[in-house]
Motif scaffolding. Structure first.
Motif, PDB file in Angstrom:
ATOM      1  N   GLU A   1       0.810  -1.224   0.000  1.00  0.00           N
ATOM      2  CA  GLU A   1       0.000   0.000   0.000  1.00  0.00           C
ATOM      3  C   GLU A   1       0.843   1.274   0.000  1.00  0.00           C
ATOM      4  O   GLU A   1       0.383   2.308  -0.454  1.00  0.00           O
ATOM      5  CB  GLU A   1      -0.931   0.002   1.217  1.00  0.00           C
ATOM      6  CG  GLU A   1      -1.984  -1.074   1.150  1.00  0.00           C
ATOM      7  CD  GLU A   1      -2.864  -1.127   2.392  1.00  0.00           C
ATOM      8  OE1 GLU A   1      -2.582  -0.421   3.393  1.00  0.00           O
ATOM      9  OE2 GLU A   1      -3.847  -1.888   2.366  1.00  0.00           O
ATOM     10  N   LYS A   2       2.040   1.202   0.572  1.00  0.00           N
ATOM     11  CA  LYS A   2       2.957   2.339   0.658  1.00  0.00           C
ATOM     12  C   LYS A   2       2.303   3.612   1.194  1.00  0.00           C
ATOM     13  O   LYS A   2       2.334   4.666   0.549  1.00  0.00           O
ATOM     14  CB  LYS A   2       3.592   2.607  -0.704  1.00  0.00           C
ATOM     15  CG  LYS A   2       4.454   1.480  -1.192  1.00  0.00           C
ATOM     16  CD  LYS A   2       5.095   1.796  -2.524  1.00  0.00           C
ATOM     17  CE  LYS A   2       6.050   0.703  -2.864  1.00  0.00           C
ATOM     18  NZ  LYS A   2       5.746  -0.082  -3.997  1.00  0.00           N
ATOM     19  N   PRO A   3       1.725   3.539   2.389  1.00  0.00           N
ATOM     20  CA  PRO A   3       1.100   4.744   2.941  1.00  0.00           C
ATOM     21  C   PRO A   3       2.155   5.789   3.320  1.00  0.00           C
ATOM     22  O   PRO A   3       3.316   5.453   3.560  1.00  0.00           O
ATOM     23  CB  PRO A   3       0.385   4.227   4.193  1.00  0.00           C
ATOM     24  CG  PRO A   3       1.208   3.054   4.610  1.00  0.00           C
ATOM     25  CD  PRO A   3       1.676   2.424   3.318  1.00  0.00           C
ATOM     26  N   MET A   4       1.736   7.040   3.365  1.00  0.00           N
ATOM     27  CA  MET A   4       2.615   8.111   3.834  1.00  0.00           C
ATOM     28  C   MET A   4       2.612   8.031   5.358  1.00  0.00           C
ATOM     29  O   MET A   4       1.801   8.686   6.025  1.00  0.00           O
ATOM     30  CB  MET A   4       2.098   9.470   3.355  1.00  0.00           C
ATOM     31  CG  MET A   4       2.162   9.641   1.847  1.00  0.00           C
ATOM     32  SD  MET A   4       3.841   9.590   1.213  1.00  0.00           S
ATOM     33  CE  MET A   4       4.500  11.084   1.892  1.00  0.00           C
ATOM     34  N   ALA A   5       3.465   7.191   5.894  1.00  0.00           N
ATOM     35  CA  ALA A   5       3.498   6.939   7.331  1.00  0.00           C
ATOM     36  C   ALA A   5       4.907   6.538   7.741  1.00  0.00           C
ATOM     37  O   ALA A   5       5.742   6.230   6.889  1.00  0.00           O
ATOM     38  CB  ALA A   5       2.516   5.811   7.683  1.00  0.00           C
ATOM     39  N   ARG A   6       5.146   6.554   9.048  1.00  0.00           N
ATOM     40  CA  ARG A   6       6.444   6.098   9.564  1.00  0.00           C
ATOM     41  C   ARG A   6       6.536   4.587   9.530  1.00  0.00           C
ATOM     42  O   ARG A   6       7.596   4.031   9.303  1.00  0.00           O
ATOM     43  CB  ARG A   6       6.637   6.582  10.994  1.00  0.00           C
ATOM     44  CG  ARG A   6       6.830   8.067  11.109  1.00  0.00           C
ATOM     45  CD  ARG A   6       7.053   8.442  12.548  1.00  0.00           C
ATOM     46  NE  ARG A   6       7.122   9.887  12.694  1.00  0.00           N
ATOM     47  CZ  ARG A   6       7.229  10.500  13.843  1.00  0.00           C
ATOM     48  NH1 ARG A   6       7.289   9.809  14.969  1.00  0.00           N
ATOM     49  NH2 ARG A   6       7.271  11.814  13.896  1.00  0.00           N
ATOM     50  N   GLY A   7       5.428   3.898   9.839  1.00  0.00           N
ATOM     51  CA  GLY A   7       5.450   2.443   9.837  1.00  0.00           C
ATOM     52  C   GLY A   7       4.448   1.842  10.790  1.00  0.00           C
ATOM     53  O   GLY A   7       3.428   2.457  11.104  1.00  0.00           O
ATOM     54  N   LEU A   8       4.749   0.633  11.271  1.00  0.00           N
ATOM     55  CA  LEU A   8       3.836  -0.141  12.106  1.00  0.00           C
ATOM     56  C   LEU A   8       4.449  -0.448  13.468  1.00  0.00           C
ATOM     57  O   LEU A   8       5.652  -0.685  13.563  1.00  0.00           O
ATOM     58  CB  LEU A   8       3.498  -1.468  11.422  1.00  0.00           C
ATOM     59  CG  LEU A   8       2.839  -1.393  10.052  1.00  0.00           C
ATOM     60  CD1 LEU A   8       2.698  -2.790   9.458  1.00  0.00           C
ATOM     61  CD2 LEU A   8       1.490  -0.702  10.135  1.00  0.00           C
ATOM     62  N   VAL A   9       3.597  -0.483  14.486  1.00  0.00           N
ATOM     63  CA  VAL A   9       4.040  -0.869  15.826  1.00  0.00           C
ATOM     64  C   VAL A   9       3.022  -1.810  16.466  1.00  0.00           C
ATOM     65  O   VAL A   9       1.829  -1.682  16.244  1.00  0.00           O
ATOM     66  CB  VAL A   9       4.267   0.348  16.762  1.00  0.00           C
ATOM     67  CG1 VAL A   9       5.367   1.243  16.244  1.00  0.00           C
ATOM     68  CG2 VAL A   9       3.006   1.139  16.991  1.00  0.00           C
ATOM     69  N   VAL A  10       3.541  -2.740  17.242  1.00  0.00           N
ATOM     70  CA  VAL A  10       2.748  -3.540  18.179  1.00  0.00           C
ATOM     71  C   VAL A  10       3.413  -3.322  19.532  1.00  0.00           C
ATOM     72  O   VAL A  10       4.469  -3.895  19.812  1.00  0.00           O
ATOM     73  CB  VAL A  10       2.726  -5.040  17.814  1.00  0.00           C
ATOM     74  CG1 VAL A  10       2.056  -5.847  18.923  1.00  0.00           C
ATOM     75  CG2 VAL A  10       2.007  -5.261  16.497  1.00  0.00           C
ATOM     76  N   PRO A  11       2.831  -2.435  20.347  1.00  0.00           N
ATOM     77  CA  PRO A  11       3.435  -2.147  21.652  1.00  0.00           C
ATOM     78  C   PRO A  11       3.468  -3.386  22.554  1.00  0.00           C
ATOM     79  O   PRO A  11       2.620  -4.272  22.443  1.00  0.00           O
ATOM     80  CB  PRO A  11       2.510  -1.088  22.251  1.00  0.00           C
ATOM     81  CG  PRO A  11       1.770  -0.516  21.089  1.00  0.00           C
ATOM     82  CD  PRO A  11       1.640  -1.640  20.100  1.00  0.00           C
ATOM     83  N   ALA A  12       4.444  -3.398  23.445  1.00  0.00           N
ATOM     84  CA  ALA A  12       4.622  -4.476  24.424  1.00  0.00           C
ATOM     85  C   ALA A  12       4.901  -5.795  23.705  1.00  0.00           C
ATOM     86  O   ALA A  12       5.497  -5.799  22.638  1.00  0.00           O
ATOM     87  CB  ALA A  12       3.436  -4.556  25.361  1.00  0.00           C
ATOM     88  N   MET A  13       4.485  -6.876  24.285  1.00  0.00           N
ATOM     89  CA  MET A  13       4.744  -8.198  23.720  1.00  0.00           C
ATOM     90  C   MET A  13       3.515  -9.082  23.955  1.00  0.00           C
ATOM     91  O   MET A  13       3.526  -9.977  24.797  1.00  0.00           O
ATOM     92  CB  MET A  13       5.991  -8.806  24.375  1.00  0.00           C
ATOM     93  CG  MET A  13       7.258  -8.018  24.092  1.00  0.00           C
ATOM     94  SD  MET A  13       8.681  -8.496  25.098  1.00  0.00           S
ATOM     95  CE  MET A  13       8.879 -10.199  24.679  1.00  0.00           C
ATOM     96  N   PRO A  14       2.414  -8.847  23.204  1.00  0.00           N
ATOM     97  CA  PRO A  14       1.183  -9.593  23.469  1.00  0.00           C
ATOM     98  C   PRO A  14       1.313 -11.086  23.195  1.00  0.00           C
ATOM     99  O   PRO A  14       1.878 -11.493  22.177  1.00  0.00           O
ATOM    100  CB  PRO A  14       0.153  -8.948  22.536  1.00  0.00           C
ATOM    101  CG  PRO A  14       0.916  -8.110  21.582  1.00  0.00           C
ATOM    102  CD  PRO A  14       2.277  -7.889  22.127  1.00  0.00           C
ATOM    103  N   MET A  15       0.801 -11.881  24.109  1.00  0.00           N
ATOM    104  CA  MET A  15       0.800 -13.332  23.931  1.00  0.00           C
ATOM    105  C   MET A  15      -0.025 -13.692  22.709  1.00  0.00           C
ATOM    106  O   MET A  15      -1.096 -13.141  22.486  1.00  0.00           O
ATOM    107  CB  MET A  15       0.186 -14.036  25.151  1.00  0.00           C
ATOM    108  CG  MET A  15       1.063 -14.033  26.365  1.00  0.00           C
ATOM    109  SD  MET A  15       2.550 -14.979  26.073  1.00  0.00           S
ATOM    110  CE  MET A  15       3.722 -13.874  26.796  1.00  0.00           C
ATOM    111  N   GLY A  16       0.506 -14.590  21.892  1.00  0.00           N
ATOM    112  CA  GLY A  16      -0.174 -15.034  20.687  1.00  0.00           C
ATOM    113  C   GLY A  16       0.243 -14.271  19.447  1.00  0.00           C
ATOM    114  O   GLY A  16      -0.066 -14.678  18.338  1.00  0.00           O
TER     115      GLY A  16
END
Length: 102
Positions: A57-72
């Motif tokens: 998609e190449k959005p105009m964004a910095r990127g992706l995050v998943v905060p912490a370390m969720p189980m699964g």
């Protein structure tokens, strides 16, 4: 990520905070892994399919995050436990919005 077809090059650093800052990880949204993929930030246990979607998609964004370390989340399997978590898109201004839900 290797198992999902990505070429991975790792770099150990003694200043992880500086790398997170350089890539634009918003304060309080950090996790254990920080990556740069084709100029995008990928922080935490982001599923490979969401990284592929980001690159397509190449959005105009910095990127992706998943905060912490969720189980699964990828790499965080522990028995049958699966926490609900969101993959967040970090916009250029540092604000986030939900990109995917698990």
């Amino acid at each position: 990520m290797r198992a999902n077809g990505f070429i991975v090059r790792s770099h150990d650093t003694h200043d992880v905070a500086q790398q997170k800052y350089r890539l634009g990880v918003p304060y309080g949204y950090g996790s254990c892994h920080t990556a740069e993929v084709n100029g995008y930030l990928v922080e935490g246990h982001v599923p490979a399919r969401d990284v592929r979607r980001l690159l397509k998609e190449k959005p105009m964004a910095r990127g992706l995050v998943v905060p912490a370390m969720p189980m699964g989340s990828p790499g965080m399997a522990q028995g049958k436990r699966k926490d609900h978590y969101d993959v967040l898109l970090v916009n250029r201004d540092g604000m986030t919005q939900t990109y995917a839900r698990y």
